[in-house]
Enzyme design. Structure first.
Site, PDB file in Angstrom:
ATOM      1  CE1 TYR A 193     -27.643 -16.872  -4.319  1.00 44.35           C
ATOM      2  CE2 TYR A 193     -29.127 -15.933  -6.211  1.00 44.35           C
ATOM      3  CZ  TYR A 193     -28.459 -16.945  -5.044  1.00 44.35           C
ATOM      4  OH  TYR A 193     -29.616 -17.128  -4.272  1.00 44.35           O
ATOM      5  CG  ASP A 220     -25.741 -23.996  -8.278  1.00 47.47           C
ATOM      6  OD1 ASP A 220     -24.564 -22.119  -7.991  1.00 47.47           O
ATOM      7  OD2 ASP A 220     -25.828 -24.431  -6.805  1.00 47.47           O
TER       8      ASP A 220
END
Length: 344
Positions: A152, A75
């Site tokens: 993020y 990820d």
């Protein structure tokens, strides 16, 4: 020595009679075998950090479909976690991170030299895969691009317009650029270690590049991609790099030349005909079937896949989706896509 694997040949600039094919998020929730392995792991992050199980889910779509490449199961937010951000996943909602919005937050981050303590299991997954993948299958490593990762880290989650990151960029440019620099250095180190472990290609995912406009696109999408690519090629001259500045629009034009990447991955907001004329002229392109076809299937899937192959037939091309396959996709439609690309 000239490469023999089809994807490496395309990345080297060769026009092949049938384009090689793989699929973003090809190891994922649309496959029942993935869901079973994830249940065995317990949760998403436990799966990412379990080399044996992460290798297993990477191999599952290769066994089922015979894709020309496997992409490491991981990820893009593992790097911020390795840099010291708290990371967790909320079921049904996605990732959450502790935020970086002040100098004090930034000062708590770890130096790049310490990321391997967290990321060593990812490198072990790569080593397992190089041993277990079929000899004709290319292994792709990856990381998120600095801008996308920063969005993020600043917001603590995905946002529709990346507003918190744009706000920090406008209000505290020095802090914003320091964070991007830390992520850029971490990305170089992370991808280099993936290559040392056995990755044959690396891809830089700039999922939110499309929200950068004008000079910001130049400074925060193109410049970091150029820095990462140059550093990797200095250390690993023979390793190709794929760049994916999603929804860049006209920013796709010249992206390969300005960044040094060997291939530009395209989303499906641009047509294959337009991209052949404006992007493929500079080298290999990857894409760009709409992932919605993996849900709806039918003759429209076959027709669009064949149209993309035809549009890009005059130059080097790797067939892929314009974005990752979604959890509601029908596994049978994946096979229909492959048959449409590889068939007569």
């Amino acid at each position: 020595m000239a490469p023999t694997k089809t994807i490496l040949r395309a990345l080297a600039g060769e026009t092949l009679p049938t384009p090689p094919i793989w699929m973003m998020r090809q190891a994922g929730r649309y496959l029942p075998e993935y869901r079973a392995t994830r249940a065995e792991a317990g949760d998403f992050l436990s799966l990412c950090y379990n080399p044996e199980l992460a290798a297993e889910v990477t191999l599952q779509p290769i066994r089922r479909y015979g894709f020309d490449a496997a992409i490491l199961f991981a990820d893009i937010l593992l790097l911020p976690q390795a840099l010291g951000a708290d990371l967790w996943f909320v079921t049904g909602e996605g990732p959450r991170l502790s935020t970086i919005t002040t100098q004090a937050d930034f000062d708590k981050l770890k130096p790049v030299e310490e990321i391997d303590a967290t990321l060593n299991p990812i490198y072990e997954t790569v080593r397992i895969l190089r041993c277990e993948l079929p000899p004709e299958t290319t292994l792709i490593g990856f990381a998120g691009a600095p801008w996308t990762v920063a969005t993020y880290m600043i917001a603590g989650r995905g946002t529709p317009d990346q507003g918190p990151a744009h706000a920090l960029k406008d209000e505290n440019r020095a802090l914003f650029e320091a964070l991007l620099a830390r992520i850029t250095a971490g990305t170089i180190a992370y991808l280099s270690k993936q290559i040392e472990a056995g990755a044959e290609v690396v891809k830089i995912f700039d999922s939110w590049a499309g929200s950068l406009k004008g000079e910001d696109f130049q400074k925060y999408a193109i410049a970091p991609a150029r820095e990462i690519t140059a550093a990797l090629k200095a250390q690993h001259p023979d390793i190709p790099v794929i760049g994916f500045p999603r929804e860049a629009g006209d920013g796709y034009i010249g992206f390969a030349k300005t960044t040094g990447v060997d291939c530009v991955a395209l989303d499906n907001s641009v047509s294959a005909d337009w991209a052949a004329s404006n992007v493929q002229v500079d080298g290999c392109v990857q894409g760009n079937l709409a992932s919605s076809h993996m849900v709806t299937g039918g003759q429209a899937l076959v027709d669009e896949a064949r149209a993309i192959v035809k549009a890009f037939s005059g130059g080097p091309h790797i067939f892929n989706l314009g974005h990752g396959i979604t959890p509601d996709a029908d596994p049978d439609n994946v096979q229909r896509m492959i048959d449409a690309v590889r068939g007569p």
